[in-house]
Design a protein around this motif. Structure first.
Motif, mmCIF file in Angstrom:
data_model
loop_
_atom_site.group_PDB
_atom_site.id
_atom_site.type_symbol
_atom_site.label_atom_id
_atom_site.label_comp_id
_atom_site.label_asym_id
_atom_site.label_seq_id
_atom_site.Cartn_x
_atom_site.Cartn_y
_atom_site.Cartn_z
ATOM 1 N N GLU A 1 0.822 -1.216 0.000
ATOM 2 C CA GLU A 1 0.000 0.000 0.000
ATOM 3 C C GLU A 1 0.856 1.266 0.000
ATOM 4 N N SER A 2 0.342 2.280 -0.690
ATOM 5 C CA SER A 2 0.890 3.627 -0.585
ATOM 6 C C SER A 2 -0.254 4.585 -0.271
ATOM 7 N N ILE A 3 0.102 5.708 0.339
ATOM 8 C CA ILE A 3 -0.905 6.707 0.702
ATOM 9 C C ILE A 3 -0.560 8.016 0.017
ATOM 10 N N TYR A 4 -1.533 8.566 -0.706
ATOM 11 C CA TYR A 4 -1.339 9.854 -1.369
ATOM 12 C C TYR A 4 -2.593 10.688 -1.185
ATOM 13 N N LYS A 5 -2.416 11.880 -0.624
ATOM 14 C CA LYS A 5 -3.518 12.800 -0.331
ATOM 15 C C LYS A 5 -4.627 12.119 0.470
#
Length: 290
Positions: free
Chosen positions: A59-63
Motif C-alpha cells: 500500500e501507498s498513501i497519497y492525499k
C-alpha cells in the motif's frame, strides 16, 4: 515479437511489458538472456514501473487515499504500443488507464526504447508527467543473464566484477519484501564477488548510494562476458534462493522497496523520483557483450 539487429547482435522484444526476450550474438548464436522458464522465474527482463520492489503491506498513501499495488508495479504486465522501429532501434509507449488509476493516482506516458550500438544494447526510459501536479514514481530494470552461459561450468565457478575495489554494503530485505535495518558486507577481491550457493539466501542484494556503476558477469576463466553500465544511484543483484536457477540479474534502479517502518506516504519514499508537471525523466543503462 519485434526484432532489431545489427552486424553483431539480434534483440527480440515483446509488446507485453516492452520486455526484452532475447539477446543473441550473431556470429556464435549464443543466447545471453535468460529465457523465462517458470520453474525458476517466468520473466526475462521486465521494466519495473511505477514501483521497484514492494510498498509496505502493498500500500501507498497519497492525499489521504490508500492505493494497493503488487511488487514491481503494473507496467511489466501491460501491453505497450509500438511507437517507432528501425533496423537497430525500437520504441514502445504506455499510458495510464482507468485501471492504473485505481492503483496509482497519476497520468503518465512511459516510453521504453532499445538501441543497438555495436556489441551494446542501450535500454532507454522516458517518463512524462502529464498531470498538473508533481508526480511520484520509481523505475528500474531487471535483466536476467544466463549463468552459466553456453553450458560452460557451474554457476559457482562464476563471479561478478564491479567498477570499484571497495567493500559493498547491501541493505537486507526481510519479511514482506521490505528493507530491514540490517546490513550485509561484501568484501571484493580484485573487484570481484564470487557467486556462491547462498549468495541470494536473503533475497536480492540491494546496493544503495552510488557504490558502483558497472557490474559484469565473469565466466570460470575470469572473462567478463556481459557487462551492465548505469548511472542509477542503486542497483540489485538477484537470483532465486537455493542457488539452482541458471541465471543472475543485474538491475539498475531509480527506487526500491519500502523500509519495514515506513509510513507509506508516496511522496516520502526513499530513492523515489519527483517529476514536475510537464517535465520528462530520462534515464538509460547499457548492456555490453564481450
Amino acid at each position: 515479437m519485434y526484432r532489431i539487429f545489427n552486424k553483431e547482435l539480434t534483440v527480440e522484444i515483446t509488446a507485453q511489458g516492452a520486455e526484452m526476450k532475447s539477446l543473441k550474438d550473431n556470429s556464435t548464436g549464443v543466447e545471453y538472456l535468460w529465457q523465462g522458464d517458470p520453474k525458476y522465474w517466468k520473466r526475462t527482463s521486465p521494466v519495473l514501473f511505477p514501483l521497484v520492489g514492494n510498498y509496505k503491506n502493498k500500500e501507498s498513501i497519497y492525499k489521504g487515499q490508500t492505493y494497493t499495488m503488487s511488487q514491481h508495479g503494473f507496467a511489466r504486465d501491460m501491453e505497450f504500443d509500438l511507437v517507432s522501429q528501425t533496423e537497430n532501434e525500437i520504441w514502445f509507449s504506455l499510458k495510464d488507464t482507468e485501471e492504473t488509476k485505481k492503483v496509482y493516482p497519476f497520468s503518465f506516458c512511459l516510453s521504453v526504447g532499445y538501441r543497438l550500438e555495436g556489441r551494446k544494447v542501450r535500454v532507454l526510459w522516458k517518463v512524462e508527467n502529464i498531470n498538473e501536479e508533481t508526480m511520484y514514481f520509481s523505475i528500474g530494470g531487471h535483466p536476467a543473464f544466463q549463468c552459466p552461459v553456453n553450458g560452460k561450468g557451474e554457476q559457482t565457478d562464476y563471479s561478478i566484477c564491479f567498477d570499484t575495489d571497495q567493500m559493498l554494503t547491501s541493505s537486507v530485505i526481510g519479511e514482506g519484501g521490505l528493507l530491514t535495518e540490517k546490513k550485509a558486507l561484501y568484501p571484493l577481491e580484485n573487484r570481484k564477488m564470487r557467486i556462491t550457493k547462498d549468495l541470494f539466501s536473503q533475497d536480492a542484494l540491494v546496493i544503495e548510494g552510488n557504490q558502483a556503476h558497472q557490474a559484469a558477469l565473469e565466466d570460470p576463466d575470469g572473462k567478463a562476458y556481459v557487462k551492465v553500465d548505469f548511472e542509477a544511484p542503486l542497483f540489485g543483484i538477484w537470483a532465486p534462493k537455493g542457488g539452482e536457477a541458471p541465471f543472475v540479474c543485474i538491475e539498475p534502479w531509480y527506487g526500491r522497496c519500502d523500509r519495514a517502518d515506513f509510513d507509506k506516504k508516496l511522496e516520502e519514499r526513499e530513492w523515489g523520483n519527483a517529476l514536475a508537471p510537464g517535465q520528462v525523466f530520462d534515464a538509460s543503462y547499457t548492456i555490453t557483450l564481450a
